[in-house]
Scaffold this active site. Sequence first.
Site, mmCIF file in Angstrom:
data_model
loop_
_atom_site.group_PDB
_atom_site.id
_atom_site.type_symbol
_atom_site.label_atom_id
_atom_site.label_comp_id
_atom_site.label_asym_id
_atom_site.label_seq_id
_atom_site.Cartn_x
_atom_site.Cartn_y
_atom_site.Cartn_z
ATOM 1 N N HIS A 159 -8.264 1.691 -4.246
ATOM 2 C CA HIS A 159 -9.257 1.507 -3.177
ATOM 3 C C HIS A 159 -9.863 2.877 -2.880
ATOM 4 O O HIS A 159 -9.213 3.734 -2.299
ATOM 5 C CB HIS A 159 -8.522 0.926 -1.955
ATOM 6 C CG HIS A 159 -9.358 0.766 -0.737
ATOM 7 N ND1 HIS A 159 -8.820 0.497 0.505
ATOM 8 C CD2 HIS A 159 -10.702 0.826 -0.550
ATOM 9 C CE1 HIS A 159 -9.784 0.398 1.402
ATOM 10 N NE2 HIS A 159 -10.927 0.603 0.791
ATOM 11 N N MET B 208 -8.685 8.703 -0.208
ATOM 12 C CA MET B 208 -9.541 9.093 0.922
ATOM 13 C C MET B 208 -10.002 10.536 0.729
ATOM 14 O O MET B 208 -9.185 11.402 0.386
ATOM 15 C CB MET B 208 -8.757 8.997 2.229
ATOM 16 C CG MET B 208 -8.145 7.634 2.468
ATOM 17 S SD MET B 208 -7.192 7.645 3.986
ATOM 18 C CE MET B 208 -6.517 5.984 3.973
ATOM 19 N N MET C 66 -11.961 -5.172 4.879
ATOM 20 C CA MET C 66 -11.193 -4.277 5.751
ATOM 21 C C MET C 66 -10.952 -4.959 7.094
ATOM 22 O O MET C 66 -11.890 -5.361 7.781
ATOM 23 C CB MET C 66 -11.932 -2.962 5.956
ATOM 24 C CG MET C 66 -12.073 -2.098 4.716
ATOM 25 S SD MET C 66 -10.518 -1.757 3.864
ATOM 26 C CE MET C 66 -9.570 -0.932 5.133
ATOM 27 N N ASP D 29 -7.122 -6.014 3.908
ATOM 28 C CA ASP D 29 -6.536 -4.672 3.928
ATOM 29 C C ASP D 29 -6.532 -4.103 5.344
ATOM 30 O O ASP D 29 -7.587 -3.759 5.874
ATOM 31 C CB ASP D 29 -7.343 -3.765 2.978
ATOM 32 C CG ASP D 29 -6.656 -2.435 2.748
ATOM 33 O OD1 ASP D 29 -5.500 -2.261 3.188
ATOM 34 O OD2 ASP D 29 -7.291 -1.566 2.110
ATOM 35 N N HIS E 144 -1.207 -1.149 -4.312
ATOM 36 C CA HIS E 144 -2.480 -0.757 -3.698
ATOM 37 C C HIS E 144 -2.447 0.750 -3.434
ATOM 38 O O HIS E 144 -1.514 1.264 -2.814
ATOM 39 C CB HIS E 144 -2.664 -1.530 -2.394
ATOM 40 C CG HIS E 144 -3.984 -1.313 -1.738
ATOM 41 N ND1 HIS E 144 -5.126 -2.008 -2.092
ATOM 42 C CD2 HIS E 144 -4.353 -0.479 -0.729
ATOM 43 C CE1 HIS E 144 -6.136 -1.614 -1.327
ATOM 44 N NE2 HIS E 144 -5.699 -0.684 -0.493
ATOM 45 N N ASP F 258 -4.628 3.963 -1.938
ATOM 46 C CA ASP F 258 -5.754 4.363 -1.089
ATOM 47 C C ASP F 258 -6.161 5.799 -1.371
ATOM 48 O O ASP F 258 -5.367 6.729 -1.176
ATOM 49 C CB ASP F 258 -5.349 4.254 0.388
ATOM 50 C CG ASP F 258 -5.209 2.806 0.821
ATOM 51 O OD1 ASP F 258 -6.133 2.018 0.551
ATOM 52 O OD2 ASP F 258 -4.179 2.474 1.431
ATOM 53 N N SER G 159 0.848 -1.204 0.000
ATOM 54 C CA SER G 159 0.000 0.000 0.000
ATOM 55 C C SER G 159 0.874 1.241 0.000
ATOM 56 O O SER G 159 1.606 1.502 0.956
ATOM 57 C CB SER G 159 -0.907 0.000 1.231
ATOM 58 O OG SER G 159 -1.614 1.223 1.265
ATOM 59 N N MET H 14 -12.002 5.192 -0.910
ATOM 60 C CA MET H 14 -12.705 5.455 0.358
ATOM 61 C C MET H 14 -13.336 6.831 0.230
ATOM 62 O O MET H 14 -12.932 7.794 0.895
ATOM 63 C CB MET H 14 -11.708 5.373 1.528
ATOM 64 C CG MET H 14 -11.317 3.937 1.854
ATOM 65 S SD MET H 14 -9.787 3.833 2.802
ATOM 66 C CE MET H 14 -8.623 3.826 1.442
HETATM 67 C C1 DX5 Z 1 -6.595 1.822 5.389
HETATM 68 C C2 DX5 Z 1 -6.088 1.534 4.005
HETATM 69 C C3 DX5 Z 1 -5.037 0.485 3.946
HETATM 70 C C4 DX5 Z 1 -3.746 0.869 4.591
HETATM 71 C C5 DX5 Z 1 -3.071 -0.384 5.071
HETATM 72 O O1 DX5 Z 1 -7.644 2.727 5.309
HETATM 73 O O2 DX5 Z 1 -7.155 1.108 3.181
HETATM 74 O O3 DX5 Z 1 -4.794 0.102 2.596
HETATM 75 O O4 DX5 Z 1 -2.886 1.566 3.723
HETATM 76 O O5 DX5 Z 1 -1.984 -0.002 5.812
HETATM 77 P P1 DX5 Z 1 -1.359 -0.920 6.948
HETATM 78 O O6 DX5 Z 1 -0.880 -2.166 6.286
HETATM 79 O O7 DX5 Z 1 -0.265 -0.077 7.499
HETATM 80 O O8 DX5 Z 1 -2.446 -1.203 7.952
HETATM 81 ZN ZN ZN Z 2 -6.689 0.168 1.171
#
Ligand code: DX5
Ligand code: ZN
Length: 234
Positions: free
Chosen positions: A83, A54, A154, A192, A50, A52, A25, A85
């Site tokens: 991903h 947000m 998640m 994740d 990956h 993220d 990620s 969010m």
């Molecule tokens: C959380 C993200 C994850 C995050 C995982 O909201 O969706 O993808 O980056 O990070 P670690 O492995 O550090 O928990």
């Molecule tokens: Zn993620």
Amino acid sequence: MITDSKFVIWRLKFTDDMNPIIAPSILAADFANLQREVEMINESAADWIHIDIMDGVFVPNISMGLPVVEAIKRHAKKPMDVHLMIVQPDKYVDAFKNAGASTISVHAEACTHLHRNIQQLKSLGVKAGVAINPHTPVSSLSEVIQDIDLICLMSVNPGFGGQKFIERTYDKVKELKLLIKGRGSKALIEIDGGVNQQNAKALLDAGADVLVAGNFVFSSPDPKGVIQRLKEVN
Ligand code: DX5
Ligand code: ZN
């Protein structure tokens, strides 16, 4: 790891081997050196990157947007697993596809009409992913599971990297695997949040196919070694 023959053939479309799919990620990477971090992933045993996204509304944090995804794409040699969010993902999925995403996951909790969102992803020609929060039962996906390529389970509450893994996830993986098989779905299960060397084997034994790892990879002085060791867990 689960190895029935139809499933094996499907899975080989995503990775060259029967080892788990590893998706570092980028959220945990050094954003001031993104090119270097992406090149590290290129040279590693990782399968996907990956990413993220947000929005500060669906989750209480803001990460990165389209220009950063486009910049990652300029250097990435591995598929980008995006991903989302964010609320109203239907407004942005085509832009993320154009930015280079191979897989896009929308959150079930952000989609009033999830079936429509999944069809939209399929019509764009990306792998259709659905993410569910820790409080969301896997049974909520039963009516759409056949249309989904990837379920992002998640194992922390979304919004931040580096959180503690929620132990209940193991049972959710098993329930989800049963649902997938029972419905004849080909969906892969991605875990994740809080993934590390300690929980990886139990997750794969429970039926997980894809392991996302952020802090566990990027906080190491040897991220490529960490990725390699995750890849070899079975
Ligand atoms: C959380 C993200 C994850 C995050 C995982 O909201 O969706 O993808 O980056 O990070 P670690 O492995 O550090 O928990
Ligand atoms: Zn993620």
